[in-house]
Motif scaffolding. Structure first.
Motif, PDB file in Angstrom:
ATOM      1  N   MET A   3      46.777  37.528  41.383  1.00 49.59           N
ATOM      2  CA  MET A   3      45.959  37.689  40.184  1.00 49.59           C
ATOM      3  C   MET A   3      46.608  36.983  39.000  1.00 49.59           C
ATOM      4  N   GLU A   4      45.810  36.174  38.316  1.00 53.83           N
ATOM      5  CA  GLU A   4      46.334  35.427  37.179  1.00 53.83           C
ATOM      6  C   GLU A   4      46.062  36.205  35.899  1.00 53.83           C
ATOM      7  N   ASN A   5      47.035  36.241  35.032  1.00 52.56           N
ATOM      8  CA  ASN A   5      46.863  36.972  33.772  1.00 52.56           C
ATOM      9  C   ASN A   5      46.723  35.985  32.615  1.00 52.56           C
ATOM     10  N   LYS A  11      39.354  32.750  33.392  1.00 49.67           N
ATOM     11  CA  LYS A  11      38.873  33.858  34.205  1.00 49.67           C
ATOM     12  C   LYS A  11      39.696  35.115  33.943  1.00 49.67           C
ATOM     13  N   ASP A  12      39.012  36.186  33.578  1.00 45.16           N
ATOM     14  CA  ASP A  12      39.685  37.451  33.310  1.00 45.16           C
ATOM     15  C   ASP A  12      39.819  38.211  34.619  1.00 45.16           C
ATOM     16  N   ASP A  13      40.980  38.109  35.242  1.00 45.81           N
ATOM     17  CA  ASP A  13      41.144  38.725  36.557  1.00 45.81           C
ATOM     18  C   ASP A  13      41.283  40.237  36.507  1.00 45.81           C
ATOM     19  N   ASN A  60      34.087  34.922  33.005  1.00 45.07           N
ATOM     20  CA  ASN A  60      34.437  33.839  33.915  1.00 45.07           C
ATOM     21  C   ASN A  60      34.076  32.442  33.446  1.00 45.07           C
ATOM     22  N   ASN A  99      37.772  40.801  37.080  1.00 42.99           N
ATOM     23  CA  ASN A  99      37.342  40.287  38.390  1.00 42.99           C
ATOM     24  C   ASN A  99      37.897  41.090  39.561  1.00 42.99           C
ATOM     25  N   GLU A 100      39.160  41.483  39.451  1.00 46.42           N
ATOM     26  CA  GLU A 100      39.769  42.234  40.549  1.00 46.42           C
ATOM     27  C   GLU A 100      39.065  43.569  40.749  1.00 46.42           C
ATOM     28  N   GLU A 120      44.131  48.576  43.182  1.00 49.09           N
ATOM     29  CA  GLU A 120      43.312  47.845  44.154  1.00 49.09           C
ATOM     30  C   GLU A 120      42.436  48.740  45.009  1.00 49.09           C
ATOM     31  N   LYS A 128      35.634  43.003  42.296  1.00 51.07           N
ATOM     32  CA  LYS A 128      35.791  42.649  43.708  1.00 51.07           C
ATOM     33  C   LYS A 128      35.882  43.916  44.567  1.00 51.07           C
TER      34      LYS A 128
END
Lengths: 336, 277, 294
Positions: free
Chosen positions: B1-3, A113-115, A109, A118-119, A85, A122
């Protein structure tokens, strides 16, 4: 748009603070964007050649674990993979790189959604830099960008004289970010940065993307595909250095008899086995079909689906191609 | 966070040997909450994973109208299917899904349904057959044409028997010439030929067809000759997939992602696609 | 240059060859490969210091081989080749991937090429593969063309780097290669550009079992790059195409050159130099030194 000025010396101080605050700082090197430990080493040069590799690996890593597993006798335990993070600041990115997230956001997305992606996005701050480099492979102006485009940057740097840069505050994210470093910035003089921008030589527009789109719709079967297919060596250099190519593979790898992880790794549509079925059937069995897929995906399919050209015009794929296949030339010839 | 890549865990409750190289698994989702809320529609697919070997894509072969168990059938071809073959009842696999679109069964009520399948291609069709049979009164004539290379290559023999015994279902089973055994009482001939001979009426009928590419290629012209409209011929495409989520780019044909916009297409839609399947 | 165009035109006209694999000019400091199949297009062929590619890579491609099949007969494939490229052709013949009579070698005299496109030709810009090169005239050719000029004399950069790496401790050397291999993105441009990486299905693409991890992380990259170096030991002809093709600037020639030197010292063998010699791996002799076997 709000604009500030920062001196060269303060730019270094700004970067030093970014590192001191525990953020990752990236700046372009020769081959790739490098993680910077000592900001005084950064050479900010609008005339520098684009790095050979884009910085997509920092949001869409070339290899990343997406889950860990442990096998028991009959059962399996899954453990989550975490995304670091830490904030990452990319410094001195070319406009042909900065637009990449806008394009990638669409694929990662739509619906699901491919986090993992995305993370990371962000936590990313993009500081773009006006570009004065141009060679025969550049074509940002043909895909709706330009050497002074702020698209995708949170902050955008324009050198206004020997010792100072104008800093455009493009997004709220950018504004919020420099809030903590306000001591390095003074009030801006937009007329100076505008004058500097106007002096930048724009690469000539090589093709009209709308016409290319139309031509591709009518020429799925065309002898040119086999022509280029016969010369192409079927590696993935073009796809892997591309800021917006996003195909990937999912593979499991064990690191002991009972434990392992599932990886998401870059993959490329030019590899013969990319679409090879286990039965031996291959919908894109020859290189001409695969090259056609590459061009169509970039200039037709992605446009149809997401209303974006899957290309930033950086020219990396051509610059690095071992057999000098020039995408700009090929696309410019997608006309009757 | 979703996987989105994280599968559910599923237990193999029963294994059926269909043919020497084809197996059927009956699965139970291990998480009771997930199992309770799990639902899907006929034609959807899933990713079945062996931890350490990876995931493979197959349709869900059981019907959504019989939600207690999830079934899948696979032919042993590559790395993952070889690993699946080695598993035993009670073992755990990964299950991601359901993904993709489905056969528009609700919209087709009141029609005749013609099912045509070849080889392991019966798996996705079987799901639709069972679904339609559970809603029997909503449909008119039901015809099933199923063919395989030889008698030993026929899958779901127990199902075939069940369907043949039904008085309100016409079931025709065929094997390729040379694939018959001494006691074989079914048809001998390739699927397209058998369909042509059977000459089902096209009026108010939809056709659901799945099998090897060559079978589909020769059966569609037969259906066209019989008067079937492009919009009434449905199939399910089986391009290579990895993510099933419209991301990894593998199943991309033209501007279509088979995993998201498919796998079910009617012939009118298929004609619009570049020939890359 | 005119003699090249003229020869290629004749060969295509009198059906000696089905195609000529050669170079065409892109701009004054760049060329690219071209496959000429008509006598008219022969005028596009050039040869100069910007002809970097080793075109022998195309000789094993199925579709290029198919070009040679015309009306029931098999014609030759013509190829414009530098002396070093001819080493690759010889190696392919030695390894039974090609028959001598199936290829028409237009051998070019060569005094070196540039490191990369867009540079002026000089000692400083001489490609590293050219510095130790002693093959300025083709060993084997069906026609021998081009001027003979002196090659600029510069120091052997790759050899110096190898010596520097050899001076490192095991740990330092490991760290050095780890850092370099960590850059690898597994685009396989090295494999694609290599004339001797002709396997129909590379070991890295095999999944049952998976011998080499496909992930481009440290471990997977070590596996790939080391497997490739071993597989090319005693086979690499030193054209440097892998290193030129590498987008991540990994110094692959250090490995390949070092292995070539080893084969030379231990077995007095250099790949691709003689059509009359069997390959190194294909010519085990009981008197061979055991030292290199693990």
């Amino acid at each position: 748009m709000d604009e500030k000025i920062i001196s060269k010396q303060n730019l270094v101080n700004f970067c030093k603070d970014i590192v001191a605050n525990g953020h990752n700082l990236l700046a372009p090197g020769k081959t790739e964007y490098n993680l910077i430990q000592d900001p005084s080493e950064i050479v900010l040069d609008t005339k520098s050649k684009p790095t050979k590799a884009s910085y997509k690996t920092f949001v869409f890593p070339k290899a990343e674990p997406i889950l860990y597993y442990k096998r028991g006798k009959n059962d399996v335990v899954m453990l989550d993979a975490k995304v670091d993070e830490k904030k990452t600041v990319i410094f001195g990115a070319k406009p042909c790189d900065t637009n990449s997230f806008n394009i990638l956001n669409k694929i990662f997305n739509w619906d699901y959604k491919d986090d993992f992606y995305n993370e990371r996005v962000k936590n990313f701050i993009v500081i773009g830099l006006m570009c004065e480099y141009s060679d025969r492979y550049c074509f940002c102006t043909s895909v709706g960008s330009s050497p002074v485009s702020e698209k995708g940057s949170d902050l955008f740097l324009v050198p206004i004289d020997e010792n100072n840069y104008a800093v455009r505050i493009v997004t709220d994210k950018g504004k919020e970010f420099i809030g903590a470093y306000s001591k390095y910035f003074t009030e801006g003089a937009p007329e100076k940065s505008k004058a500097a921008e106007e002096k930048v030589k724009q690469p000539e527009v090589a093709f009209d993307s709308k016409q290319v789109h139309e031509w591709l719709g009518k020429n799925f079967e065309h002898p040119k595909w086999d022509g280029v297919g016969d010369l192409c060596l079927s590696c993935a250099q073009c796809a892997f250095v591309c800021p917006v190519c996003h195909c990937f593979d999912l593979v499991d790898e064990d690191y002991s008899y009972t434990e392992g992880r599932r990886m998401k790794n870059w993959d490329g549509c030019q590899f013969g086995h990319f679409t090879l079925h286990a039965s031996g059937h291959n919908p894109r069995d020859i290189q001409g079909k695969r090259y056609r897929q590459r061009i169509n995906h970039k200039f037709k399919y992605y446009v149809d689906k997401f209303d974006e050209i899957l290309c930033t015009g950086c020219g990396r794929c051509s610059r690095g191609c071992a057999v000098s296949i020039d995408i700009k030339e090929i696309v410019a010839n997608c006309t009757d | 966070m979703e996987n989105i890549y994280k599968p559910y865990l599923a237990e193999i409750t029963e294994i059926i040997d269909e043919t020497p190289d084809t197996k059927t698994f009956k699965l139970r989702l291990k998480d009771a909450e997930v199992a309770k809320s799990f639902n899907f529609k006929a034609g959807q697919f899933a990713e079945y994973g062996v931890f350490g070997d990876g995931e493979s894509t197959f349709c869900i072969a059981s019907s959504p109208t019989r939600p207690d168990v999830i079934e899948c059938s696979f032919k042993v071809y590559g790395k993952v299917t070889q690993a699946l073959r080695r598993l035993n009842e009670g073992d755990t696999i990964g299950f991601r899904g359901p993904y993709g679109n489905w056969f528009p069964l609700e919209e087709q009520k009141g029609k005749n349904v013609l099912f045509i399948a070849g080889g392991i291609g019966l798996a996705p069709v079987r799901c639709v057959i069972d679904n339609v049979l559970d809603w029997r009164k909503d449909y008119k004539d039901i015809t099933i044409v199923y063919g395989a290379r030889s008698v030993s290559d026929l899958v779901y023999k127990y199902k075939l028997k069940e369907w043949q015994e039904m008085s309100d279902v016409k079931t025709v089973i065929t094997v390729d010439p040379g694939g018959e055994t001494d006691g074989w009482t079914g048809e001998v001939g390739f699927v397209p030929t058998v369909v042509e001979k059977l000459a089902p009426k096209a009026e108010n009928t939809i056709a659901v067809i799945c099998g090897p590419p060559v079978m589909i290629k020769f059966t569609i012209p037969v259906l066209k000759k019989l008067g079937f409209k492009d919009e009434d011929i449905f199939t399910t495409l089986e391009n290579r997939m990895k993510c099933g989520l419209g991301k990894c780019g593998r199943c991309n044909i033209g501007n279509v992602y088979v995993c998201k916009d498919g796998p079910v297409f009617n012939y009118a839609q298929m004609k619009e696609l570049p020939e890359e399947f | 240059m005119e003699e090249l165009k003229k020869l290629a035109k004749e060969l295509l006209e009198n059906k000696t060859v089905a195609a000529v694999i050669g170079y065409q000019q892109v701009d004054d400091k760049r060329t690219k490969p071209i496959i000429v199949t008509t006598p008219e297009d022969a005028s596009k062929l050039v040869f100069n210091e910007y002809c970097l590619n080793n075109l022998a890579v195309y000789l094993t491609k199925a579709r290029i081989k198919n070009l040679a099949k015309q009306n029931g007969t098999t014609l030759k494939l013509g190829i414009v080749a530098k002396p070093c490229d001819i080493h690759a052709i010889v190696a392919l013949i030695q390894e039974s991937q090609l028959k001598r009579e199936d290829v028409y070698i237009i051998g070019m005299n060569c005094h070196g090429v540039v490191k990369d496109y867009g540079m002026d030709f000089s000692g400083e810009t001489l490609a590293t593969k050219c510095t130790p090169c002693d093959s300025h005239k083709p060993l084997y050719s069906d026609s021998n063309l081009g001027e003979v000029k002196d090659t600029p004399k510069v120091s052997d950069e790759v050899l110096e780097k190898i010596q520097a790496v050899e001076k490192m401790s095991h740990k330092e050397r490991f760290e050095y290669f780890k850092k370099e291999f960590d850059k690898c993105i597994k685009c396989y441009a090295c494999r694609a550009a290599c004339p001797l990486c002709y396997c129909q299905r590379c070991i890295t693409d095999k999944t049952v079992p998976r011998w080499v991890e496909s992930s481009p992380h440290s471990r997977g990259n070590f596996s790939w790059n080391v497997v490739r170096a071993f597989h090319l030991s005693g086979r690499c002809i030193g054209c440097g195409e892998c290193e030129r093709a590498c987008p991540m600037d990994i110094p692959l020639s250090l490995l390949n050159r070092r292995m070539t030197e080893t084969a030379k010292q231990a077995f007095a063998y250099v790949s691709g130099r003689s059509l009359d010699t069997p390959t190194l791996v294909g010519s085990y002799d009981v008197k061979d030194s055991d030292e290199l076997f693990m």
